[in-house]
Scaffold this active site. Structure first.
Site, PDB file in Angstrom:
ATOM      1  CB  THR A  44      -0.945  -0.018   1.221  1.00  0.00           C
ATOM      2  OG1 THR A  44      -1.863  -1.089   1.045  1.00  0.00           O
ATOM      3  CG2 THR A  44      -1.721   1.273   1.376  1.00  0.00           C
ATOM      4  CB  SER A  90       2.808  -7.953   1.459  1.00  0.00           C
ATOM      5  OG  SER A  90       1.730  -7.904   2.355  1.00  0.00           O
ATOM      6  CB  THR A 123       0.802  -3.307   6.353  1.00  0.00           C
ATOM      7  OG1 THR A 123      -0.518  -3.362   5.801  1.00  0.00           O
ATOM      8  CG2 THR A 123       1.403  -1.936   6.170  1.00  0.00           C
ATOM      9  CG  ASP A 124      -2.405  -7.258   4.130  1.00  0.00           C
ATOM     10  OD1 ASP A 124      -2.674  -6.423   5.023  1.00  0.00           O
ATOM     11  OD2 ASP A 124      -3.100  -7.399   3.110  1.00  0.00           O
TER      12      ASP A 124
HETATM   13  C1  SIN Z   1      -0.174  -5.377   1.092  1.00  0.00           C
HETATM   14  O1  SIN Z   1       0.052  -5.956   2.148  1.00  0.00           O
HETATM   15  O2  SIN Z   1       0.581  -5.478   0.095  1.00  0.00           O
HETATM   16  C2  SIN Z   1      -1.403  -4.549   0.923  1.00  0.00           C
HETATM   17  C3  SIN Z   1      -1.868  -3.981   2.196  1.00  0.00           C
HETATM   18  C4  SIN Z   1      -0.931  -2.970   2.804  1.00  0.00           C
HETATM   19  O3  SIN Z   1       0.198  -2.768   2.397  1.00  0.00           O
HETATM   20  O4  SIN Z   1      -1.376  -2.333   3.795  1.00  0.00           O
END
Ligand code: SIN
Length: 359
Positions: A44, A90, A123-124
């Site tokens: 993200t 991710s 973040t995932d």
């Molecule tokens: C991801 O994990 O690639 C998408 C969600 C995020 O980065 O918050």
């Protein structure tokens, strides 16, 4: 009298980049800047689209050069060497991609002309990649992961401030030897502890014992230190790891089914992590299934789905009778990685249990 503040996750990094970084680091401008590699992987923080009224957006779009250009003044903190290693959501991190990331970070850390590495990441699964680097990159140089909960185009994007903070931490000599770090929302977490705990909020990342420290006027301020092994002291060196054995995770809930465990065994799992109820309690109706798996040499590793606290041996289940193991206080996704790495070194149940106590 002007007040000192640390703005984070408020979408004002562009303004702040021009003002705060310059004013707080005039002393650094004349000194040689630390050379920091920025390895971008997507997420993200590189997302496009999405406003409060319409939250849909695409992750992993903006290239790393644009991310850096979005933080004016960043080059005053460090001399940056940016590269786009991958551009993915991710969720698409497989073990192969994890190995690729660890190899690249290790290669950068081994270079004399790099003082630290920042990884931008979705973040995932950020906490999993961070923990993997924490265990497998044999270096004392700072390795800092960051991401964003809101895409770069959102009104209140947190990515620019997080990237600035991550570079500030990676560039600071006091960050060396602390293992992989996760910098989000003005806080510095250890990769051993941190978990994403919320789907939306910029303060989604939390550690059960609190962060190691925080940023104050773009300087890391440390309050805790790790006691467990990592990076340069870890026995798992990415240079010696070619693949990870399959380790599955089974979610604990009411009315579980033995078939889920058996399917993982059939798929070739060498260990199965149980994201267990409470302290890892196994229901009586599953005890014989777990015993069968252990007798077949498939390690059963008890963890907890609660998000905090250790799983105690022989409490909630008779580990000695079954041959099962406990993971101490690691969350199930990290338990999967630690078990997989431990299985690259030993198949012996008591040796595996010892590894789980050490990390
Ligand atoms: C991801 O994990 O690639 C998408 C969600 C995020 O980065 O918050």
């Amino acid at each position: 009298m002007p007040r000192d503040f640390h703005e984070s996750g408020l979408g004002c990094a562009r303004r702040q980049g021009a003002r705060t970084i310059a004013s707080m680091n005039t002393d650094r401008l004349s000194a040689p800047r630390p050379r920091i590699a920025v390895v971008a992987t997507g997420g993200t923080i590189a997302g496009v689209g999405g406003q409060a009224s319409s939250p849909a957006y695409r992750a992993a779009v903006t290239p790393v050069d644009e991310l850096i250009a979005g933080v004016p003044g960043l080059e005053q903190l460090a001399e940056l060497r940016a590269e786009q290693l991958m551009q993915i959501d991710s969720a698409d991190f497989t073990d192969e991609r994890l190995l690729q990331l660890a190899r690249r970070v290790a290669a950068l850390c081994a270079r004399d002309d790099i003082e630290g590495v920042v990884v931008t990441h979705g973040t995932d699964t950020l906490e999993e990649s961070a923990y993997f680097l924490h265990l497998t990159v044999p270096s004392r140089k700072p390795i800092v992961l960051t991401g964003a909960m809101r895409p770069a185009t959102a009104l209140s994007s947190d990515g620019p401030a997080n990237l600035r903070d991550a570079v500030a931490v990676a560039a600071h000599p006091s960050s060396a030897g602390r293992g992989a770090l996760v910098v989000m929302n003005g806080q510095i977490h250890s990769a051993r502890d941190v978990t994403k705990t919320h789907t939306l909020r910029p303060d989604a990342f939390a550690s059960p014992h609190g962060p190691l420290g925080l940023l104050a006027a773009l300087q890391p301020r440390w309050y805790r230190a790790l006691t467990r092994l990592h990076t340069a002291d870890s026995e798992f060196d990415i240079a010696r790891i070619t693949a990870l054995p399959l380790v599955g995770v089974v979610a604990g809930h009411g009315n579980m089914r033995a078939e889920v465990w058996q399917a993982l065994a059939q798929a070739g799992a060498r260990a199965i992590v149980y994201a267990g109820l409470g302290g890892g309690t196994v229901p009586a109706y599953l005890a014989s299934t777990l015993g069968d798996l252990c007798r077949r040499g498939i390690h059963v590793v008890r963890a907890s789905r609660t998000g905090g606290g250790p799983v105690m041996r022989n409490a909630g289940f008779d580990d000695d009778a079954c041959g099962s193991l406990v993971i101490d206080d690691q969350n199930p996704p990290r338990a999967r990685l630690l078990a997989a790495l431990a299985l690259t070194r030993t198949q012996d149940a008591s040796a595996l249990q010892e590894v789980f106590w050490r990390y």
